[in-house]
Scaffold this active site. Sequence first.
Site, PDB file in Angstrom:
ATOM      1  N   GLU A 180      -4.842  -8.925   1.616  1.00  0.00           N
ATOM      2  CA  GLU A 180      -3.510  -8.581   1.112  1.00  0.00           C
ATOM      3  C   GLU A 180      -3.070  -9.545   0.015  1.00  0.00           C
ATOM      4  O   GLU A 180      -2.462  -9.131  -0.984  1.00  0.00           O
ATOM      5  CB  GLU A 180      -2.497  -8.580   2.261  1.00  0.00           C
ATOM      6  CG  GLU A 180      -2.749  -7.561   3.362  1.00  0.00           C
ATOM      7  CD  GLU A 180      -2.464  -6.126   2.924  1.00  0.00           C
ATOM      8  OE1 GLU A 180      -2.043  -5.915   1.764  1.00  0.00           O
ATOM      9  OE2 GLU A 180      -2.676  -5.221   3.742  1.00  0.00           O
ATOM     10  N   ARG A 184      -2.456  -7.874  -3.713  1.00  0.00           N
ATOM     11  CA  ARG A 184      -1.045  -7.823  -4.101  1.00  0.00           C
ATOM     12  C   ARG A 184      -0.676  -8.941  -5.067  1.00  0.00           C
ATOM     13  O   ARG A 184      -0.075  -8.699  -6.113  1.00  0.00           O
ATOM     14  CB  ARG A 184      -0.153  -7.888  -2.861  1.00  0.00           C
ATOM     15  CG  ARG A 184      -0.368  -6.745  -1.884  1.00  0.00           C
ATOM     16  CD  ARG A 184       0.649  -6.780  -0.767  1.00  0.00           C
ATOM     17  NE  ARG A 184       0.280  -5.879   0.322  1.00  0.00           N
ATOM     18  CZ  ARG A 184       1.133  -5.196   1.067  1.00  0.00           C
ATOM     19  NH1 ARG A 184       2.429  -5.306   0.837  1.00  0.00           N
ATOM     20  NH2 ARG A 184       0.715  -4.426   2.053  1.00  0.00           N
ATOM     21  N   ASP A 313     -11.324   2.511   3.970  1.00  0.00           N
ATOM     22  CA  ASP A 313     -10.955   3.237   2.758  1.00  0.00           C
ATOM     23  C   ASP A 313     -11.396   2.589   1.454  1.00  0.00           C
ATOM     24  O   ASP A 313     -12.148   3.166   0.661  1.00  0.00           O
ATOM     25  CB  ASP A 313      -9.449   3.504   2.738  1.00  0.00           C
ATOM     26  CG  ASP A 313      -8.608   2.268   3.062  1.00  0.00           C
ATOM     27  OD1 ASP A 313      -9.178   1.173   3.266  1.00  0.00           O
ATOM     28  OD2 ASP A 313      -7.366   2.394   3.125  1.00  0.00           O
ATOM     29  N   GLU A 492      -0.694   7.148  -1.134  1.00  0.00           N
ATOM     30  CA  GLU A 492      -2.046   7.682  -1.334  1.00  0.00           C
ATOM     31  C   GLU A 492      -2.076   9.107  -1.879  1.00  0.00           C
ATOM     32  O   GLU A 492      -2.908   9.442  -2.738  1.00  0.00           O
ATOM     33  CB  GLU A 492      -2.842   7.577  -0.038  1.00  0.00           C
ATOM     34  CG  GLU A 492      -3.340   6.185   0.282  1.00  0.00           C
ATOM     35  CD  GLU A 492      -2.250   5.242   0.765  1.00  0.00           C
ATOM     36  OE1 GLU A 492      -2.433   4.016   0.702  1.00  0.00           O
ATOM     37  OE2 GLU A 492      -1.184   5.743   1.209  1.00  0.00           O
ATOM     38  N   THR A 579      -6.597  -1.564  -5.729  1.00  0.00           N
ATOM     39  CA  THR A 579      -6.148  -0.741  -4.613  1.00  0.00           C
ATOM     40  C   THR A 579      -4.661  -0.896  -4.322  1.00  0.00           C
ATOM     41  O   THR A 579      -4.120  -0.185  -3.485  1.00  0.00           O
ATOM     42  CB  THR A 579      -6.983  -1.050  -3.348  1.00  0.00           C
ATOM     43  OG1 THR A 579      -6.849   0.009  -2.395  1.00  0.00           O
ATOM     44  CG2 THR A 579      -6.559  -2.374  -2.733  1.00  0.00           C
TER      45      THR A 579
END
Length: 596
Positions: A180, A184, A313, A492, A579
Amino acid sequence: MPDDGLRKRKTGSKPEREPPQNVTADEPEFDIDSAALLQYLKILWIPLLLCFGLFVYINPSTLSDIASFWIESDDWQTSPGSSTKSFVGLGADIEKRDAVVEAFKHAWRSYERDAMGDDEYHPISHKGSNLTQAGGIGYTVIDSIDTMLIMGLEDDYARARKWVDTRLSFDRDADFNTFETTIRVLGGLLSAYELTDHDKLYLDRAIELADRILPVFDTPSGLPLPNINLGKREGVPDPYLPQLVSTAEVATLQLEFRYLSYLTEEDIYWEKVESVMRTIKENQMPHGLASIYMHVETGQFVPSAIRLGSRGDSYYEYLLKQYIQTNQTEDVYRQMYDNAMSAVHENLITKSPYTRMTYTSELIPERNSGGQLSWRLTPKQDHLACFFGGSLMLGATITGASTLPVSIPPRQSEFMDHGKRDWKDGVELIKTCVDTHDTLTGLSPEIAHFRIPSDGMIDVLSKSGVPADWYIKGASPGAEAPYDARYMLRPETVESLFLAFRLTGDIRYRDWGWDIFQSIEKHCKVETGGYATIMNVDEVPSRKEDKMETFLMSETLKYLFLLFEDASVLSLDKYVFNTEAHPLPIFSPHIRTGFS
């Protein structure tokens, strides 16, 4: 006995068609000498036919172009999911684009008012919170900066930059999630650096953060540990699964560290994340798929679920995007991606038996009494997996194309066989994800289950009139909503719609995106500022949870904005999105790569 968990869909009356009116043809205004016309045709038909044949021989594509425009079923030439009749071009829809900007301002400015600098925002209580007791690292601020830049919100951006310059600190004696923090914060800093014409502030902070993260790679296998103590610069294992790491998490650091290596010419960033991909390739499972956990000591896959949702994913997403990022120069990622897509097609992509909806299943490992391992297919799809439709379509135009670049929309003749397969699957998966928005709120649940014959529900379904397609597990009228029923402001589906529109120019994707945006506005908006998760997508009025996820501003609203913006903004042939939707430039690497 009817199943109380069966969902009741939105209903709406449709206007009845008016019967066709009898139309009497008017008398022709001029008389035509039919005999003379026939005589001329007899004389001219052979020269005309010869001329036409010569023209087609010299211009073979012209005939198909004319036919695809006029013929009713033009899908013989254009690819599924697009149509010449619904092609609207790639220009901006200014009214809808600007409505998304207003939504972003409603979210950002309430966060700035109530919680500036805090990692997370709680819009109902007007408070912020941090991920650790030692303090935060600017999750929401840094995650949102490039969206402000893209939207042209100069004043908001100036205040955010000042906070990064004067208040941001990574010297926190606490554990932060490696994945993360990378996607991010590191991704957000690198994207801000790119979009500000290389403001050194962001690169300096990115280097500092990456150097603090590097110790996570100091393991026997080279697979990174899931947590990092940024203050102590120490990798930290998962306290509950100390020997395991998530496949998606270890394989979704590459775009960020590789771009940083390119900017700084420091090979260590590249080598650490490339080593992860080498380990994954060396330990691939026989069927070509990846289970969601790996052993941090050996680097081998551990028998665990295989899915395109959580913990799986972005492994598949980054196989394609690593190939794109380095200007299609690293063929190893093309090979890994194509092999993985064939395995997904053969093992995970499923059609529901009743309504023929295409969805992605999960494989669950089971051992019998003799210890033999087998895999059970489960008809369950996370909302997280809805990125995959757009990703498949994008991949089809790159690794599945027989010629580059492909047309917009692509023609079937421009695809190889696996490209046609992936494009078709992508289009159908997007349609399924859009169909899961068929709820009372118009928003999709966190997890959808699909009906299969072994449910034993076919008689109930046929008698009740409830659609025999998908449902929310555990949902019952009047009962507390299960976790699966919530909508967390996830991006998504709109991410896939953005990609599909950029690749086709087809209005259907903008229409679907606009419907989703309006549902977010209606059911998730907090009037005093911000947006919130709703607890049950099939409940109106919706109950809200006091949390606004950072990906609302970094992903959901950004993708919606770009869906309605002119396609020249962050063009897909110049940028690849990480992502967390942070755009990074496509570049030609300056070091030997691709496991060389």
